[in-house]
Design a protein around this motif. Structure first.
Motif, mmCIF file in Angstrom:
data_model
loop_
_atom_site.group_PDB
_atom_site.id
_atom_site.type_symbol
_atom_site.label_atom_id
_atom_site.label_comp_id
_atom_site.label_asym_id
_atom_site.label_seq_id
_atom_site.Cartn_x
_atom_site.Cartn_y
_atom_site.Cartn_z
ATOM 1 N N ALA A 1 -37.731 56.919 116.214
ATOM 2 C CA ALA A 1 -37.220 57.681 117.707
ATOM 3 C C ALA A 1 -36.433 59.085 117.150
ATOM 4 C CB ALA A 1 -35.404 56.056 117.251
ATOM 5 N N LEU A 2 -36.828 59.138 117.029
ATOM 6 C CA LEU A 2 -36.024 60.867 117.955
ATOM 7 C C LEU A 2 -35.839 61.408 118.810
ATOM 8 C CD1 LEU A 2 -35.209 63.372 116.745
ATOM 9 C CD2 LEU A 2 -37.842 64.925 117.115
ATOM 10 N N ARG A 3 -36.199 60.308 119.935
ATOM 11 C CA ARG A 3 -35.354 60.119 121.324
ATOM 12 C C ARG A 3 -34.003 59.677 121.769
ATOM 13 N NH1 ARG A 3 -40.898 59.344 124.705
ATOM 14 N NH2 ARG A 3 -42.524 60.564 123.957
ATOM 15 N N ALA A 4 -33.927 58.641 120.155
ATOM 16 C CA ALA A 4 -32.660 58.512 120.252
ATOM 17 C C ALA A 4 -31.302 59.140 119.682
ATOM 18 C CB ALA A 4 -32.778 56.680 119.348
ATOM 19 N N ALA A 5 -31.625 59.874 119.223
ATOM 20 C CA ALA A 5 -30.892 60.582 118.458
ATOM 21 C C ALA A 5 -29.628 61.903 119.245
ATOM 22 C CB ALA A 5 -31.041 62.339 118.487
ATOM 23 N N ILE A 6 -28.792 61.755 119.274
ATOM 24 C CA ILE A 6 -27.394 62.200 119.909
ATOM 25 C C ILE A 6 -26.243 63.549 119.390
ATOM 26 C CG2 ILE A 6 -25.032 62.276 121.415
ATOM 27 C CD1 ILE A 6 -25.967 58.962 121.276
ATOM 28 N N THR A 7 -26.574 64.836 119.238
ATOM 29 C CA THR A 7 -25.892 65.433 118.871
ATOM 30 C C THR A 7 -24.591 65.226 118.613
ATOM 31 O OG1 THR A 7 -27.359 67.044 120.243
ATOM 32 C CG2 THR A 7 -26.182 67.638 119.224
ATOM 33 N N GLY A 8 -24.098 65.600 117.177
ATOM 34 C CA GLY A 8 -23.532 65.636 116.518
ATOM 35 C C GLY A 8 -22.734 64.402 116.483
ATOM 36 N N TYR A 9 -23.771 63.436 117.072
ATOM 37 C CA TYR A 9 -23.065 61.308 116.047
ATOM 38 C C TYR A 9 -24.838 60.956 115.420
ATOM 39 C CZ TYR A 9 -19.582 61.751 119.844
ATOM 40 O OH TYR A 9 -18.607 61.628 120.176
ATOM 41 N N GLN A 10 -24.175 59.916 114.621
ATOM 42 C CA GLN A 10 -24.719 59.695 114.449
ATOM 43 C C GLN A 10 -25.806 58.556 115.025
ATOM 44 O OE1 GLN A 10 -21.974 58.499 111.710
ATOM 45 N NE2 GLN A 10 -22.007 60.554 109.947
ATOM 46 N N VAL A 11 -26.665 58.926 114.908
ATOM 47 C CA VAL A 11 -27.241 56.924 115.579
ATOM 48 C C VAL A 11 -27.235 56.517 114.519
ATOM 49 C CG1 VAL A 11 -28.675 56.264 117.678
ATOM 50 C CG2 VAL A 11 -27.203 58.522 117.700
ATOM 51 N N ALA A 12 -27.925 55.428 114.246
ATOM 52 C CA ALA A 12 -29.003 54.413 113.618
ATOM 53 C C ALA A 12 -28.825 53.365 114.038
ATOM 54 C CB ALA A 12 -27.710 53.905 112.733
ATOM 55 N N GLY A 13 -30.512 53.082 114.008
ATOM 56 C CA GLY A 13 -30.961 51.819 114.570
ATOM 57 C C GLY A 13 -32.835 51.697 114.266
ATOM 58 N N LYS A 14 -32.939 50.630 114.923
ATOM 59 C CA LYS A 14 -35.120 50.669 114.394
ATOM 60 C C LYS A 14 -35.841 50.501 115.825
ATOM 61 C CE LYS A 14 -38.346 50.129 111.992
ATOM 62 N NZ LYS A 14 -39.046 50.598 112.880
ATOM 63 N N THR A 15 -36.885 51.194 116.084
ATOM 64 C CA THR A 15 -37.710 50.430 116.723
ATOM 65 C C THR A 15 -38.547 49.793 117.000
ATOM 66 O OG1 THR A 15 -39.329 52.401 115.920
ATOM 67 C CG2 THR A 15 -37.764 53.344 117.646
ATOM 68 N N GLY A 16 -38.904 49.020 117.854
ATOM 69 C CA GLY A 16 -40.306 48.012 117.638
ATOM 70 C C GLY A 16 -40.858 48.094 118.788
ATOM 71 N N ALA B 1 -25.551 55.547 125.454
ATOM 72 C CA ALA B 1 -24.267 55.632 124.262
ATOM 73 C C ALA B 1 -23.999 57.252 125.271
ATOM 74 C CB ALA B 1 -25.698 56.103 122.831
ATOM 75 N N GLU B 2 -24.920 57.806 125.416
ATOM 76 C CA GLU B 2 -23.904 58.989 125.632
ATOM 77 C C GLU B 2 -22.913 58.722 126.834
ATOM 78 O OE1 GLU B 2 -27.698 62.489 124.696
ATOM 79 O OE2 GLU B 2 -27.445 61.493 127.141
ATOM 80 N N GLN B 3 -23.028 57.886 127.936
ATOM 81 C CA GLN B 3 -22.187 57.201 129.259
ATOM 82 C C GLN B 3 -20.981 57.144 128.357
ATOM 83 O OE1 GLN B 3 -23.625 55.837 132.750
ATOM 84 N NE2 GLN B 3 -26.127 55.967 131.921
ATOM 85 N N LEU B 4 -20.900 56.133 127.236
ATOM 86 C CA LEU B 4 -20.181 55.077 126.113
ATOM 87 C C LEU B 4 -19.430 55.891 125.329
ATOM 88 C CD1 LEU B 4 -22.296 52.230 125.224
ATOM 89 C CD2 LEU B 4 -20.570 52.581 126.980
ATOM 90 N N ILE B 5 -19.375 57.448 125.296
ATOM 91 C CA ILE B 5 -18.764 57.969 123.474
ATOM 92 C C ILE B 5 -17.687 58.635 124.895
ATOM 93 C CG2 ILE B 5 -18.887 60.433 123.322
ATOM 94 C CD1 ILE B 5 -22.066 59.672 122.158
ATOM 95 N N PRO B 6 -18.253 59.134 125.809
ATOM 96 C CA PRO B 6 -16.467 59.433 126.894
ATOM 97 C C PRO B 6 -15.638 58.179 127.435
ATOM 98 C CG PRO B 6 -18.847 60.140 128.178
ATOM 99 C CD PRO B 6 -18.385 59.600 126.758
ATOM 100 N N TYR B 7 -16.484 57.457 128.380
ATOM 101 C CA TYR B 7 -15.844 56.053 128.622
ATOM 102 C C TYR B 7 -14.682 55.493 127.523
ATOM 103 C CZ TYR B 7 -14.507 51.813 130.710
ATOM 104 O OH TYR B 7 -14.263 50.743 131.661
ATOM 105 N N LEU B 8 -15.602 55.731 126.031
ATOM 106 C CA LEU B 8 -14.361 54.536 125.150
ATOM 107 C C LEU B 8 -13.743 55.735 124.143
ATOM 108 C CD1 LEU B 8 -17.456 51.376 124.252
ATOM 109 C CD2 LEU B 8 -16.015 52.104 125.609
ATOM 110 N N ASP B 9 -14.134 56.630 124.368
ATOM 111 C CA ASP B 9 -13.617 57.799 123.163
ATOM 112 C C ASP B 9 -13.708 57.518 122.022
ATOM 113 O OD1 ASP B 9 -12.088 59.865 122.739
ATOM 114 O OD2 ASP B 9 -9.953 58.760 122.395
ATOM 115 N N ILE B 10 -15.454 57.948 121.835
ATOM 116 C CA ILE B 10 -15.561 57.611 120.879
ATOM 117 C C ILE B 10 -15.297 59.174 119.744
ATOM 118 C CG2 ILE B 10 -18.074 56.759 119.440
ATOM 119 C CD1 ILE B 10 -18.647 55.256 121.603
#
Length: 602
Positions: free
Chosen positions: A498-513, A574-583
């Motif tokens: 799931a390289l397409r789920a990666a976000i530069t500078g952030y740790q993304v954890a998950g699983k494709t199905g 996720a990229e929209q939530l980062i600034p909105y939730l100040d993550i």
């Protein structure tokens, strides 16, 4: 006899007639006021007495930040009493017709129709003609419009106040909010689930009216004011829900799926921040939406979870200390000997030249590796962990007809199920179960209950009751959850699927199905369910996001892998939530082995 006097006979006759007349009047008065008094008084009471219902205002449904998702508009049901219309008001009829947007010919027909045939309770018309005392002109007149109508001064035109449910954001969170139908009955969603709090209590007053059916306020005998309903504050955030809806629209435009679902929740509390389905419908036009579109497929439909289910066998084997993240498992062989029998394993998408570590089984999504981890646990222990993760039982969503999915106990397994279930086949789950299964890792090892209501407020906007996050049970230890988070972080990297789920500078954890769909009893090579369920930041999770796309059509005829149809949508949200939730991006998360954690577990 003198001509100046009448005969005695005539006098007696006249006196007798007068006497009989007075006697008849007296008898009639006795009949009316004594003998038949009760019956006649009841008629008068029915005509004069009036019992007026004062409709309570239904409470609002608000999002987490106070934005109105459902409210009640004050409207007038406008009508006319044709019996009291005046000829001098006829010149005002065209203006009234224009104000209420009713053809003048129709308004004149209503105004001039003053009688009707009586209808008995069975619906059969009786020959008796009765006067019409009220005929409806419109049931959607605004308060300001009603004031203009009153200014016309047309006698007999009036209407009671009522409330009409409206949804300012149309289709936003439609499957969560639900709707109130035209009969003012809540039909689904929060509207039906929380109706006890929302509906309020109607008031009433008992009074009298005059011959023109006007209330005589001085004769009001009893009055109970209406109590407005409570408002419900949801955990849904309108801004996040808008992001979800827009992403579902983008998925629909790009992949034309049969169905799609996106769920966003708070990683710590389990509260749902956004939940959307495709297709959806407009709450203000619910009567035009097919019933299958109104279904909340996140809880009513089940599917093969595919590789998202592999977290169960990996987490369970780590928790039971049967393996470490660096333990190598043979994924090169096509068969395995289990309980004295040789079983054929599901093939992987790639051939492995050497055994894979447990971390690689997750990051590279090995079917064979997941099955071998489950075999280390054994049938019963693996099943118990799958149930602990929430599969095979309702997630606890409070409304909407949630199903339990399908996870058979070991005694009902076929000979090869131990090779299929760990890879997400021969098991069925709802999107919500898949989401909260991943939420176990994000929460630090606890299975959270899906929560949708945060507060209940009264008509003065004061909080009556508030709700917090609820843990259903602990599934794995916090240490195991941290190890799993580290391994799942590698999925969204160049090492994983799931390289397409990666976000530069952030740790993304998950699983494709990616699961083949069962079509006419056979798994199809063309029809797939692609999904990605994950959270971020991996070392300090804030939100969990699950994207599931059912039967997406990839351009140029490609396969609808979860990495293709779902992972990019995860990243977009996720990229929209980062600034909105100040993550904020946390520090790096190293993969820790079980050996390094032994001291903390004692």
């Amino acid at each position: 006899m003198s001509r100046g006097f009448a005969s005695n006979y005539r006098i007696v006759l006249l006196a007798g007639v007068v006497f009989l007349c007075f006697a008849a009047v007296g008898i009639r008065l006795v009949d009316l006021h004594v003998l038949d008094r009760d019956r006649l008084v009841s008629f008068v009471d029915r005509v004069r007495d009036t019992f007026v219902i004062q409709e309570a205002r239904r409470g609002d449904i608000l999002d987490a930040r106070g934005d109105i998702l459902a409210t009640s508009r004050s409207l007038i049901v406008l009508g006319v009493d044709p019996q009291v219309l005046r000829e001098e008001d006829e010149s005002k009829w065209p203006e009234l017709a224009r104000i209420i947007d009713l053809p003048l010919s129709e308004l004149e027909r209503i105004f001039r129709t003053r009688t009707r045939l009586r209808t008995d309770p069975t619906g059969v018309e009786d020959p008796e003609v009765v006067p019409i005392r009220w005929a409806k002109l419109s049931d959607t007149v605004e308060e300001s419009t009603y004031n203009r109508i009153l200014d016309l001064g047309i006698r007999g035109v009036y209407g009671p106040r009522t409330y009409r449910r409206t949804y300012p954001h149309n289709s936003r969170a439609a499957h969560i909010i639900g709707f109130v139908n035209r009969e003012n009955t809540p039909a689904s969603g929060i509207e039906a689930f929380a109706d006890f709090y929302l509906r309020g209590q109607d008031g009433w007053r008992e009074s009298e009216r005059d011959g023109l059916r006007r209330e005589l306020a001085q004769f009001r005998s009893r009055e109970v004011p209406a109590t407005d309903g409570y408002s419900i504050v949801l955990s849904i955030d309108s801004a996040i829900q808008r992001m979800v809806d827009e992403e579902l629209s983008a998925i629909a435009a790009k992949f034309n799926p049969a169905k799609a679902t996106i769920i966003v929740s708070d990683a710590r509390s389990g509260f749902i921040l956004g939940l959307g389905n495709y297709p959806t419908f407009n709450l203000n036009e619910f009567n035009t939406a097919p019933l299958e579109v109104q279904r909340n497929i996140a809880i009513t439909d089940q599917l093969d979870p595919g590789s998202t289910f592999k977290i169960v066998s990996a987490a369970a084997a780590l928790e039971e200390r049967l393996v470490t993240p660096d333990t190598r498992i043979d994924c090169t062989s096509e068969t395995v000997v289990y309980n004295g029998r040789t079983l054929k394993l599901i093939p992987d998408d790639h051939r492995w030249a050497q055994p894979l570590t447990v971390g690689e089984i997750i990051s590279k999504s090995s079917n064979r590796g997941a099955a071998r981890l489950a075999m280390k646990l054994g049938d019963q222990r693996f099943y118990d962990y799958a149930r602990a993760f929430g599969f095979g039982e309702p997630a606890g969503f409070p409304f909407g007809g949630e199903i339990r999915g399908m996870l058979n106990p070991p005694e009902r397994w076929s000979g090869i199920d131990i090779t299929r279930i760990p890879a997400g086949y021969s098991v069925a789950a709802t999107p919500l179960q898949i989401h909260y299964g991943m939420g176990v890792i994000a929460s630090g090892g606890e299975l959270m209950r899906p929560q949708i209501i945060r507060e209940i407020r009264d008509s003065r906007n004061e909080t009556v009751y508030s709700f917090g996050g609820v843990s259903r049970r602990r599934v794995i230890s916090p240490d195991t959850a941290r190890i799993m988070a580290a391994m799942l972080e590698r999925v969204a990297s160049s090492e994983g699927t799931a390289l397409r789920a990666a976000i530069t500078g952030y740790q993304v954890a998950g699983k494709t199905g990616t699961a083949q769909k069962l079509i006419n009893g056979v798994y199809s090579n063309r029809n797939h369910i692609g999904s990605f369920s994950g959270f971020f930041p991996a070392s300090d999770p804030r939100v969990v996001i699950t994207v599931i796309v059912d039967d997406g059509k990839v351009p140029a005829g490609g396969t609808a892998y979860g990495s293709v149809v779902a992972a990019p949508s995860f990243k977009q949200l996720a990229e929209q939530l980062i600034p909105y939730l100040d993550i904020k991006p946390p520090g790096p998360l190293p993969i820790r082995t079980l050996a390094a954690l032994e001291g903390g577990r004692r």
